[in-house]
Each structure stands twice: as C-alpha cells, then as structure tokens.
Scaffold this active site. Structure first.
Site, PDB file in Angstrom:
ATOM      1  N   SER A 245      10.161   8.651  -3.498  1.00  0.00           N
ATOM      2  CA  SER A 245       9.098   8.954  -2.534  1.00  0.00           C
ATOM      3  C   SER A 245       9.551   8.586  -1.134  1.00  0.00           C
ATOM      4  CB  SER A 245       7.833   8.162  -2.875  1.00  0.00           C
ATOM      5  OG  SER A 245       6.874   8.260  -1.840  1.00  0.00           O
ATOM      6  N   TYR A 258       3.160   0.439  -4.633  1.00  0.00           N
ATOM      7  CA  TYR A 258       3.717   1.758  -4.916  1.00  0.00           C
ATOM      8  C   TYR A 258       5.030   1.958  -4.150  1.00  0.00           C
ATOM      9  CZ  TYR A 258       3.895   6.900  -5.240  1.00  0.00           C
ATOM     10  OH  TYR A 258       4.267   8.214  -5.459  1.00  0.00           O
TER      11      TYR A 258
END
Length: 352
Positions: A245, A258
């Site tokens: 990501s 995250y």
C-alpha cells in the site's frame, strides 16, 4: 503360504465413516472460525464508530482520466455497516472487468491462489489471470455471495475457479486451503497475498489491543502463513505477489496499525525474494493508492467515503481494473522473469 489376515469389510466402512465425520467436523470448525472473525471485526468496527472524530482533507475539483475508459471521480456517500463488507452491497459497483484488456496467454496453463479474492482487487486479478489462461482458487472470509460472483466471472473467461472460505490468521486453515487448491487445480504457480483488515484510529491512545492484533495477524501474519503453506508446492518459475500500500511507503495518520503492516509486507517481500532467489521463485509486491473496494466503505463514515481518493494525485480513487494488469505483469514469466524483490507503486502519481 501367507498368514496375513484380511480386513473385514465392516471395519473398512467404519474407518471411512470416521474419516468423513472428521472432515465434516473440521469444515464446520473452519466455517465457525470465519464467522467468529467477521463478528469480531464488526465489533471492533462498532467500537471505532463510537469514538470517531471525523477529519477531512480538501478535495480536488476533478479527477484525471488517463485510461481506456473514464472512471468515476466522486464515490457514493455510503457506509457498509458490517465488516468485512460485501462488494454486492456497494451502490457504485467497482469496475473489475477491464473490457479493453485483451488476453494473450501470458499465464497459460498456470494455477493461482488469491487471498481476498472474492471482491475488490482480488476479484479483478482473478478475472485477468483467467483471461490470460490461468485457473484460480480464491480464498475469502465469509462473503459467500461475492465469492460466487467472482467464480462466475472467472468461469466466464473459460477457466476453472475454486472458492475456499476461512481465516488466513489461522496457519492450519492456510495449509489446508493450499492443499485443497492444489488438489483441485493440479498444481500451484502463483500465490497472491491480498486479504486485509483496516480500521481507522485517529489517536494512538485509542488503538486497542484487539484491533492491533486483528490487523497484525491478518495483514502480515496471514501473508507469512500463506507463503509458508504454498512454497512446498511451488517449483522453479513460480512466484508470490503481495499487496502492499501507499500507506506502507508514506504512512497514514489515521491508519497507524494498517500502515505498519503494509510497511512490513514491503520488507517481507524483499527479504523473501532474497531467500528464494536461488530456488528460482520470484517475490514481488504491488503498492496501490486509493482503490474503490469494500475495504474503505466498511471503515469510513459515509461523508468521508464520498470524498475517497479525491486527495490523491489524480484526484480520484482507482478502480480495481486499473490495478489488476500490474499483477498479471509480475505473475507472468513472459514479462517479469528478471524481476524480483520490487515494490511496484500503482498510486496514480508519485505521491499517491
């Protein structure tokens, strides 16, 4: 003369019955575990909503279009109330078909396992893998309707699809799922680690242990479990593709845990690539920017969802079909035989 005694038929039948009962019990336990995980994630989601202070970033006036067809810019102001979130419940269906993409046999005869393959990026990857000639097994938590739709989309491309429900946090499930996929498809050449859990948290003091463990065990623990389970079935020329990501590159103030796991995935990719180089198994990673999947509507408030992706370089979120060709590129020995250990940013610009 042999004195070996024959096994009575009744004993064989009894043993077979016990094996079937044991298998049914194991499958029931896996289904219960998956349901339990979904319920636990929903509980964490509800806790976060209760203490959520909404923050917004200024949105760009319009989105950049640079592809084969124009993509949506503004998302519907919708929130999915129950994690992990069903793609079929989204008011704006994510685009995964990539109608302008023409397959050319880049993955002909290969077999792939995709975690989080029921929706979002995973579904789009499954469809393009099939279009390039691969059979696919998708792993998913509990979104049965989404998984069925993905299988139908893969089969419409003329390839086989196997759907397996379970929790990648559980190493035993990962081992059994890989074995089941290998048995059904006849082998394994590509593993795509894509399953993820995301829940925002604006203050570190509010990050509870339960949420932290859910994120860690799903996002990085699950990747390790799956890679470890898949490797015994992989030969020279196989590959692993992880989904990282932009948050693993730049961080995100509201996605601390995250972001940390995505950074760990990037490091895991490079380390495993080095370890497996001598075995001829490539390991790479795709680092997406904002992508329209159930992940964010199942995390953010409806008003924030409406602006999702507007603060990216292109002023809009990507559609899954804009990510999936990158996975094909990294999976194919035709296009990426000399590429291993990279984190490929697909973020709509240099800053995501």
């Amino acid at each position: 003369m042999s004195t070996r005694k024959s096994t009575p038929a009744s004993s064989t039948v009894k043993r077979s019955g016990k094996q079937k009962a044991k298998k049914a019990t194991a499958e029931t336990a896996q289904a219960a575990q998956a349901a339990s995980t979904a319920a636990r994630q929903q509980h964490l989601q509800q806790q976060t909503r209760a203490k959520d202070a909404r923050t917004r970033k200024p949105a760009k006036a319009s989105g950049v279009q640079a592809g084969a067809r124009s993509q949506p810019v503004r998302m519907p102001p919708q929130q999915l109330l129950d994690k992990p979130g069903n793609e079929g419940d989204l008011q704006l269906a994510p685009r995964y078909q990539a109608p302008a993409y023409r397959g050319s046999g880049k993955l002909e005869g290969m077999r792939a396992v995709i975690t989080g393959g029921d929706s979002g990026i995973g579904r789009a990857v499954a469809v393009l893998f099939a279009r390039e000639g691969a059979d696919v097994a998708i792993l998913y938590l509990s979104e049965h309707a989404d998984a069925k739709a993905t299988c139908e989309a893969v089969e419409a491309e003329g390839r086989r699809c196997v759907a397996i429900s379970g929790d990648v946090r559980d190493p035993h499930f990962c081992e059994q799922a890989v074995k089941k996929a290998v048995k059904a498809l006849g082998g394994l050449e590509v593993l795509v680690n894509n399953a993820a859990f995301q829940l925002h948290c604006h203050r570190l003091e509010d990050l509870g242990d339960a949420q932290l463990q859910e994120t860690l065990q799903t996002n990085i623990g699950g990747y390790v479990h799956m890679a470890r389970a898949a490797l015994p079935h992989m030969q020279r020329g196989a590959c692993i593709i992880n989904t990282g990501s932009e948050t693993g590159l730049f961080g995100s103030p509201s996605l601390l845990d995250y972001s940390a796991t995505k950074g760990a995935i990037h490091a895991f990719t490079k380390a495993l690539a080095s370890q497996l180089l001598a075995r001829g198994i490539r390991v790479n990673c795709v680092a997406p920017g904002p992508v329209w999947t159930p992940l964010n509507p199942a995390d953010k408030e409806a008003g924030d969802v409406a602006e999702f992706g507007r603060d990216s370089d292109m002023g809009r979120a990507a559609q899954p079909e804009e990510l999936s060709p990158a996975y094909v590129f990294l999976a194919s020995p035709v296009t990426a035989s000399y590429i291993s250990g990279i984190v490929l940013p697909v973020m709509g610009g240099p800053h995501g």
